[in-house]
Design an enzyme around this catalytic site. Structure first.
Site, PDB file in Angstrom:
ATOM      1  N   GLU A 154      98.409 102.053 -64.953  1.00 46.03           N
ATOM      2  CA  GLU A 154      97.238 100.737 -65.150  1.00 46.03           C
ATOM      3  C   GLU A 154      96.147 101.589 -64.203  1.00 46.03           C
ATOM      4  OE1 GLU A 154      96.274  97.082 -62.829  1.00 46.03           O
ATOM      5  OE2 GLU A 154      97.298  98.752 -61.611  1.00 46.03           O
ATOM      6  N   ASP A 184     101.587 100.812 -61.627  1.00 47.78           N
ATOM      7  CA  ASP A 184     100.423 100.482 -61.311  1.00 47.78           C
ATOM      8  C   ASP A 184      99.237 100.853 -60.826  1.00 47.78           C
ATOM      9  OD1 ASP A 184     100.508  97.790 -59.492  1.00 47.78           O
ATOM     10  OD2 ASP A 184     100.052  98.572 -57.976  1.00 47.78           O
TER      11      ASP A 184
HETATM   12  C1  GLC Z   1      97.699  95.586 -59.977  1.00 43.35           C
HETATM   13  C2  GLC Z   1      98.515  94.619 -60.477  1.00 43.35           C
HETATM   14  C3  GLC Z   1      98.313  93.320 -59.176  1.00 43.35           C
HETATM   15  C4  GLC Z   1      98.744  93.611 -58.062  1.00 43.35           C
HETATM   16  C5  GLC Z   1      97.558  95.164 -57.327  1.00 43.35           C
HETATM   17  C6  GLC Z   1      98.390  95.723 -56.029  1.00 43.35           C
HETATM   18  O1  GLC Z   1      96.520  95.543 -60.429  1.00 43.35           O
HETATM   19  O2  GLC Z   1      98.471  94.145 -61.551  1.00 43.35           O
HETATM   20  O3  GLC Z   1      99.440  92.150 -59.874  1.00 43.35           O
HETATM   21  O4  GLC Z   1      98.405  92.822 -56.635  1.00 43.35           O
HETATM   22  O5  GLC Z   1      97.693  96.004 -58.860  1.00 43.35           O
HETATM   23  O6  GLC Z   1      99.996  96.177 -56.361  1.00 43.35           O
END
Ligand code: GLC
Length: 544
Positions: A281, A208
């Site tokens: 991500e 993440d």
């Molecule tokens: C990422 C996740 C999202 C979350 C954020 C903070 O973007 O996909 O759902 O709110 O990180 O962890």
């Protein structure tokens, strides 16, 4: 099939289709209205056999106050009671592996919950041993925040802690303090979290907010952007465009941290004969920045999500440019992907209308790279209208997180009969859209996904072939070849409302058409009719 050793197939993830399970919303095993791990276990046959995917990525299942639905972790080594127990997680991993499904967990390295014992300790005293596992700074001379950085969710990224007289950093919600990857103790603890789950058998992690984990240690102000005002309509990033985010993320130290994570995964892979993957991500355009996460020698993440399709107008020319931009940016040997939806955005049908659903299915499963299919997209689920007063997510992302409709019975079969009210409203169209209803209809979106998944599985060109753009099809169509040594397929998708007749470069046999459950065998033809808002996949005869 079982997931055992790779048998030399360290690249399983290139051929895999990953299914994203949002655990609160997928299946409710215990009837409390919230999806859980027992619910997921009960639906593994659907994933492995009915649908035919290869891996599941399951959103954060760790103990959490659920302010950000699990992305605020308060104990990395336990399962949140809403989702079950550690024994349920073990059972899920084992049951998935028995069916040949790999399991990818969400790993949240940028922050924890403010209720995590690490933060509770850090916050208690300035000289607490774990104080510097988080990012603390003195107030600016005027008593205000230490820098002008804005959080992803708007307002300052700094929260004042009156008890200790310092500010802590939170790139997201104020209950999600950022950890400090510069601290060796924190780094070791985070790598231990990975070990804990690798030892339980998981096959990898979706990491993440990976671009966020290192910031300028001097806390230099971000340069303001005078061309952009706050954007109240963008609830997820209202203040994002008011400054250039050059100092509050993407500090080059993060590549060392990624290298450490990768080395750990590789070590597990080597010791167990089962390679484990890291998916980033990463929001880090331009492409030169994004590709850095892959590592200089492809020793970083195995791939990062490419979110460009989410920002690109839903029309062939723009999407083609986006596909080509990624192809050009990727270093030799790297692997592409295109994200079409996830739990943070409106659903595809919500963004581009019903007409996009079949086109998207074909693109997702025939473009080069590893597809990630967001739960419910295989049903063509629309967004669910939820009035702001009923939002469960402070940022209003609930629309794409509705309970999965499994049957046409009241409640959509989300939980056991007589179970509690689902935590979000079941999509009102559940009767027609449910898995059961769509399985019974050969022309349903679900059956299209099943056909595409089955086709992809047996097609060397779709699994690994090169991407070659085609000009055929005119303005409404996006056309390309996928070329592998033993097979060449042409894919043509039609974004327009009229069928289009397309002349292919060579004659071929249609393998799949979005408007027909079955394509009877026939002679090879070079002319093919591409249905409105749909597509065809054609295996071309060999050249010469
Ligand atoms: C990422 C996740 C999202 C979350 C954020 C903070 O973007 O996909 O759902 O709110 O990180 O962890």
């Amino acid at each position: 099939m079982r997931v055992q050793a790779d048998g030399g197939d360290a690249h399983w993830w290139r051929r895999a289709v990953i299914y994203q399970v949002y655990p609160r919303s997928f299946a409710d095993g215990d009837g409390d209205g919230v999806g859980d791990l027992r619910g997921v276990i009960g639906r593994l046959d659907y994933l492995a056999d009915t649908l035919g995917v290869d891996a599941l990525w399951i959103g954060p299942l760790y103990r959490s106050p659920q302010v950000d639905f699990g992305y605020d972790v308060s104990d990395h080594t336990d399962v949140d009671p809403a989702f079950g127990t550690l024994a349920d997680a073990d059972a899920l991993i084992a049951a998935a592996h028995e069916r040949g499904l790999r399991v990818i967990l969400d790993f949240v390295p940028n922050h924890t919950s403010d209720r995590h014992p690490w933060f509770v300790e850090a916050r208690a005293r300035r000289d607490a041993p774990r104080r510097d596992w988080y990012v603390w700074a003195d107030p600016a001379p005027d008593g205000g925040p230490p820098s002008n950085w804005t959080s992803e969710q708007g307002g300052s990224t700094w929260e004042f802690d009156a008890a200790t007289g310092q500010y802590y950093l939170h790139s997201y919600h104020r209950t999600q303090p950022d950890v400090n990857w510069r601290h060796p103790g924190l780094r070791a603890a985070m790598l231990d979290v990975l070990r804990f789950w690798l030892d339980r058998g998981v096959d990898g992690f979706r990491i993440d907010a990976l671009h966020m984990i290192a910031k300028d240690p001097a806390l230099t102000d971000n340069p303001p952007r005078d061309d952009a005002a706050p954007n109240g309509a963008d609830r997820q990033h209202p203040d994002h465009d008011t400054q250039w985010h050059v100092h509050d993320r993407m500090h080059p130290d993060l590549f060392d941290h990624i290298a450490r994570m990768r080395a750990l995964l590789d070590d597990y892979g080597a010791r167990t004969g089962r390679s484990r993957i890291a998916i980033g991500e990463v929001e880090a355009m331009p492409w030169e920045s994004w590709v850095r996460f892959l590592g200089r020698d492809l020793d970083g993440v195995h791939w990062s999500f490419n979110f460009n399709f989410l920002e690109t107008p839903w029309e062939p020319k723009a999407l083609r440019l986006s596909i080509e931009a990624q192809e050009e940016a990727l270093p030799e040997g790297a692997w592409p992907n295109h994200v079409l939806s996830n739990h943070d955005r409106p659903r595809l049908a919500g963004r581009h209308g019903e007409r996009s659903v079949r086109v998207a299915a074909v693109l997702l499963l025939t473009l080069r790279g590893t597809p990630t299919l967001y739960y419910g997209d295989e049903l063509g689920l629309p967004d669910v209208a939820i009035p702001p007063e009923c939002w469960r997510d402070p940022l209003g992302r609930d629309q794409a997180r509705a309970p999965m409709p499994w049957t046409s019975e009241p409640g959509g079969g989300f939980g056991p009969p007589g179970g509690g009210e689902p935590w979000l409203p079941v999509p009102p169209e559940y009767r027609e859209r449910s898995v059961a209803a769509q399985l019974a209809d050969p022309d349903s979106v679900l059956n299209l996904y099943r056909r595409l998944l089955a086709l992809r599985r047996r097609s060397p060109a779709l699994l690994s072939g090169a991407y070659v753009p085609l000009e055929e099809g005119g303005d409404d169509c996006l056309a390309y070849l996928r070329e592998a040594p033993g097979q060449v397929v042409a894919v043509v998708v039609n974004f327009g409302g009229d069928a289009v007749e397309v002349e292919l470069p060579r004659p071929g046999r249609t393998l799949l058409a979005t408007d027909r459950a079955e394509v009877p065998p026939g002679p090879a033809r070079s002319g093919v009719v591409v249905p409105a808002y749909g597509g065809v996949v054609v295996e071309l005869e060999r050249a010469g």
